[in-house]
Structures are given as structure tokens and as C-alpha cells.
Write a protein that holds these residues in place. Structure first.
Motif, PDB file in Angstrom:
ATOM      1  N   MET A   1       0.845  -1.172   0.000  1.00 29.16           N
ATOM      2  CA  MET A   1       0.000   0.000   0.000  1.00 29.16           C
ATOM      3  C   MET A   1       0.889   1.234   0.000  1.00 29.16           C
ATOM      4  SD  MET A   1      -2.946  -0.384   2.890  1.00 29.16           S
ATOM      5  CE  MET A   1      -2.704  -2.139   3.015  1.00 29.16           C
ATOM      6  N   VAL A   2       0.496   2.208  -0.787  1.00 32.78           N
ATOM      7  CA  VAL A   2       1.206   3.481  -0.807  1.00 32.78           C
ATOM      8  C   VAL A   2       0.150   4.580  -0.742  1.00 32.78           C
ATOM      9  CG1 VAL A   2       2.780   4.990  -2.073  1.00 32.78           C
ATOM     10  CG2 VAL A   2       3.055   2.500  -2.227  1.00 32.78           C
ATOM     11  N   PHE A   3       0.307   5.481   0.219  1.00 27.21           N
ATOM     12  CA  PHE A   3      -0.625   6.594   0.433  1.00 27.21           C
ATOM     13  C   PHE A   3       0.143   7.887   0.238  1.00 27.21           C
ATOM     14  CE2 PHE A   3      -2.500   9.405   3.911  1.00 27.21           C
ATOM     15  CZ  PHE A   3      -3.590   9.816   3.149  1.00 27.21           C
ATOM     16  N   GLY A   4      -0.401   8.792  -0.569  1.00 31.48           N
ATOM     17  CA  GLY A   4       0.279  10.059  -0.783  1.00 31.48           C
ATOM     18  C   GLY A   4      -0.619  11.065  -1.457  1.00 31.48           C
ATOM     19  N   ASN A   5      -0.007  12.143  -1.950  1.00 39.20           N
ATOM     20  CA  ASN A   5      -0.729  13.176  -2.676  1.00 39.20           C
ATOM     21  C   ASN A   5       0.027  13.475  -3.957  1.00 39.20           C
ATOM     22  OD1 ASN A   5      -1.404  16.106  -3.490  1.00 39.20           O
ATOM     23  ND2 ASN A   5      -2.968  15.634  -1.947  1.00 39.20           N
ATOM     24  N   ILE A   6      -0.713  13.699  -5.023  1.00 34.76           N
ATOM     25  CA  ILE A   6      -0.105  13.910  -6.339  1.00 34.76           C
ATOM     26  C   ILE A   6       0.830  15.119  -6.355  1.00 34.76           C
ATOM     27  CG2 ILE A   6      -1.987  15.274  -7.303  1.00 34.76           C
ATOM     28  CD1 ILE A   6      -1.555  13.569  -9.920  1.00 34.76           C
ATOM     29  N   ARG A   7       0.649  16.084  -5.481  1.00 32.81           N
ATOM     30  CA  ARG A   7       1.538  17.251  -5.447  1.00 32.81           C
ATOM     31  C   ARG A   7       2.967  16.844  -5.074  1.00 32.81           C
ATOM     32  NH1 ARG A   7      -1.591  18.137  -0.790  1.00 32.81           N
ATOM     33  NH2 ARG A   7      -0.408  17.519   1.046  1.00 32.81           N
ATOM     34  N   LEU A  70      -3.729  -3.757 -10.033  1.00 31.81           N
ATOM     35  CA  LEU A  70      -3.493  -2.849  -8.919  1.00 31.81           C
ATOM     36  C   LEU A  70      -4.603  -1.818  -8.964  1.00 31.81           C
ATOM     37  CD1 LEU A  70       0.325  -2.044  -9.347  1.00 31.81           C
ATOM     38  CD2 LEU A  70      -0.726  -3.928  -8.087  1.00 31.81           C
ATOM     39  N   ASP A  71      -4.999  -1.332  -7.828  1.00 29.84           N
ATOM     40  CA  ASP A  71      -5.969  -0.238  -7.727  1.00 29.84           C
ATOM     41  C   ASP A  71      -5.229   1.020  -7.304  1.00 29.84           C
ATOM     42  OD1 ASP A  71      -8.309  -1.580  -8.310  1.00 29.84           O
ATOM     43  OD2 ASP A  71      -9.148  -1.445  -6.299  1.00 29.84           O
ATOM     44  N   LEU A  72      -5.361   2.074  -8.085  1.00 29.76           N
ATOM     45  CA  LEU A  72      -4.847   3.383  -7.692  1.00 29.76           C
ATOM     46  C   LEU A  72      -6.056   4.289  -7.492  1.00 29.76           C
ATOM     47  CD1 LEU A  72      -2.564   5.416  -7.208  1.00 29.76           C
ATOM     48  CD2 LEU A  72      -2.554   5.862  -9.673  1.00 29.76           C
ATOM     49  N   VAL A  84      -7.974  -0.317   5.805  1.00 32.85           N
ATOM     50  CA  VAL A  84      -6.978  -1.179   5.183  1.00 32.85           C
ATOM     51  C   VAL A  84      -6.501  -2.260   6.145  1.00 32.85           C
ATOM     52  CG1 VAL A  84      -6.185   0.572   3.536  1.00 32.85           C
ATOM     53  CG2 VAL A  84      -5.106   0.432   5.779  1.00 32.85           C
ATOM     54  N   ASN A  85      -6.031  -3.334   5.568  1.00 27.91           N
ATOM     55  CA  ASN A  85      -5.384  -4.424   6.289  1.00 27.91           C
ATOM     56  C   ASN A  85      -4.655  -5.249   5.235  1.00 27.91           C
ATOM     57  OD1 ASN A  85      -4.595  -6.360   8.213  1.00 27.91           O
ATOM     58  ND2 ASN A  85      -6.550  -6.236   9.286  1.00 27.91           N
ATOM     59  N   PHE A  86      -4.041  -6.330   5.638  1.00 27.19           N
ATOM     60  CA  PHE A  86      -3.401  -7.248   4.702  1.00 27.19           C
ATOM     61  C   PHE A  86      -4.273  -8.489   4.592  1.00 27.19           C
ATOM     62  CE2 PHE A  86       0.015  -4.763   6.662  1.00 27.19           C
ATOM     63  CZ  PHE A  86       0.491  -4.134   5.523  1.00 27.19           C
ATOM     64  N   ILE A  87      -4.358  -9.049   3.390  1.00 27.46           N
ATOM     65  CA  ILE A  87      -5.269 -10.174   3.192  1.00 27.46           C
ATOM     66  C   ILE A  87      -4.910 -11.361   4.086  1.00 27.46           C
ATOM     67  CG2 ILE A  87      -5.918  -9.470   0.857  1.00 27.46           C
ATOM     68  CD1 ILE A  87      -4.176 -11.756  -0.225  1.00 27.46           C
ATOM     69  N   ASP A  88      -3.650 -11.489   4.467  1.00 29.85           N
ATOM     70  CA  ASP A  88      -3.254 -12.592   5.349  1.00 29.85           C
ATOM     71  C   ASP A  88      -3.836 -12.448   6.750  1.00 29.85           C
ATOM     72  OD1 ASP A  88      -1.854 -13.784   3.298  1.00 29.85           O
ATOM     73  OD2 ASP A  88       0.110 -13.070   3.970  1.00 29.85           O
ATOM     74  N   PHE A 119      -3.987   9.939  -3.009  1.00 28.19           N
ATOM     75  CA  PHE A 119      -4.125   8.639  -3.669  1.00 28.19           C
ATOM     76  C   PHE A 119      -3.765   7.522  -2.702  1.00 28.19           C
ATOM     77  CE2 PHE A 119       0.309   9.761  -4.467  1.00 28.19           C
ATOM     78  CZ  PHE A 119       0.974   8.572  -4.218  1.00 28.19           C
ATOM     79  N   LEU A 120      -4.300   6.345  -3.006  1.00 26.66           N
ATOM     80  CA  LEU A 120      -3.958   5.114  -2.294  1.00 26.66           C
ATOM     81  C   LEU A 120      -3.739   4.046  -3.348  1.00 26.66           C
ATOM     82  CD1 LEU A 120      -3.661   3.491   0.381  1.00 26.66           C
ATOM     83  CD2 LEU A 120      -6.082   2.911   0.133  1.00 26.66           C
ATOM     84  N   LEU A 121      -2.534   3.488  -3.388  1.00 30.26           N
ATOM     85  CA  LEU A 121      -2.193   2.427  -4.323  1.00 30.26           C
ATOM     86  C   LEU A 121      -2.273   1.096  -3.585  1.00 30.26           C
ATOM     87  CD1 LEU A 121      -1.140   1.514  -7.108  1.00 30.26           C
ATOM     88  CD2 LEU A 121       1.181   1.947  -6.255  1.00 30.26           C
ATOM     89  N   CYS A 122      -3.156   0.210  -4.041  1.00 29.11           N
ATOM     90  CA  CYS A 122      -3.369  -1.089  -3.392  1.00 29.11           C
ATOM     91  C   CYS A 122      -2.825  -2.211  -4.271  1.00 29.11           C
ATOM     92  CB  CYS A 122      -4.857  -1.322  -3.138  1.00 29.11           C
ATOM     93  SG  CYS A 122      -5.600  -0.150  -1.995  1.00 29.11           S
ATOM     94  N   TYR A 123      -1.991  -3.041  -3.669  1.00 26.60           N
ATOM     95  CA  TYR A 123      -1.413  -4.215  -4.311  1.00 26.60           C
ATOM     96  C   TYR A 123      -2.248  -5.454  -3.960  1.00 26.60           C
ATOM     97  CZ  TYR A 123       2.643  -1.345  -5.403  1.00 26.60           C
ATOM     98  OH  TYR A 123       3.469  -0.374  -5.903  1.00 26.60           O
TER      99      TYR A 123
END
Length: 150
Positions: A1-7, A70-72, A84-88, A119-123
Motif C-alpha cells: 500500500m502506498v498513500f500520498g498526494n499527487i503534489r 493494482l488499484d490506484l 486497510v489491512n493485509f489479506i493474510d 491517492f492510495l495504491l493497493c497491491y
């Protein structure tokens, strides 16, 4: 998971090139004016779903993960909480291949709040529960870039 802002895009140069392509697309297209639905960017390899909905209670929402894309999540008008959590850490249900949908059950490990530009990038290992209200329910608009895993 990556959380950030486009700026802060320059801080995420290490991400996959196709993520940069999504950021470029967001910077060169008025996504807020796009109609709801799916919009092709590069065939089945990359497309963007524009969604607009009212946020609600976490108990009224579902957990999901994906294996083929991937979901962005890119917020156009918010706010929206995404748990959020991990599927495991979750109870995994039967994967629905045609929809690239892994239903899950469990509790959040954490959450993020997306506002415009965030944004939130989900693997594939990242469970997420979207559309959770921040304070009061509100109507949000978001672009979800779907990036095919190769």
C-alpha cells in the motif's frame, strides 16, 4: 500500500512506470468532468473507473482485494475513509476471477482519509474497504485507475 498526494509526485518516482502514467493522465485530463463509468487508457492493461457515491458507515461496506489489477484510488472530491489491512490477516472468501474480486472479512488494521489530490495504491496483498464516511455522509467523486499486473 502506498498513500500520498499527487503534489508530491517526485517523491514517488520509484513506483512502477505505469503509476507515473496514471499521474500524467490525471494531470492532463479534467477527471472531475468525466462521466461515471470506465474509460480506456491502454486497452485492458490500463483504464480508469470514475465513481461517485455517498459515503456511509463501515458496517455497511465490504472488504475486497484484487489479483489481476493494482488499484490506484485517486480522490477528485472527498473526503472518504478507506479502511486497510493485509489479506493474510483477513478471512479470505472465494475469488471471483471474472470480476477480479477477492471478498474478505475481518477488522481494519488502519485507515487513510482521502481528500482531493490524495491517492492510495493497493497491491494484491492489500485489503481495502472503501466508501466509509468521515464524520457525516458525503457524496465523493474518485478515479480508480486499474493497472494490469504482468
Amino acid at each position: 500500500m502506498v498513500f500520498g498526494n499527487i503534489r508530491d509526485r517526485k517523491d514517488y518516482a520509484w513506483l512502477e512506470d505505469v503509476v507515473g502514467k496514471c499521474f500524467d493522465y490525471a494531470n492532463t485530463h479534467d477527471l472531475l468532468s468525466f462521466e461515471k463509468g470506465s474509460h480506456t487508457i491502454d486497452g485492458d492493461d490500463l483504464f480508469v473507473n470514475i465513481v461517485e457515491y455517498e459515503t456511509t458507515n463501515a458496517a455497511d461496506r465490504f472488504w475486497e482485494a484484487h489479483r489481476q489489477y493494482l488499484d490506484l484510488h485517486f480522490m477528485l472530491r472527498g473526503p472518504e475513509q478507506i479502511d486497510v489491512n493485509f489479506i493474510d490477516n483477513m478471512e479470505q472468501k472465494e475469488f471471483v476471477e471474472k470480476d477480479d474480486f477477492l471478498p474478505l472479512e475481518g477488522e481494519p488494521n488502519s485507515h487513510v482519509v482521502l481528500n482531493a489530490g490524495d491517492f492510495l495504491l493497493c497491491y494484491p496483498a492489500d485489503a481495502h474497504r472503501t466508501a466509509v464516511k468521515v464524520g457525516e455522509p458525503t457524496t465523493i467523486k474518485k478515479a480508480i485507475f486499474k493497472i494490469k499486473i504482468k
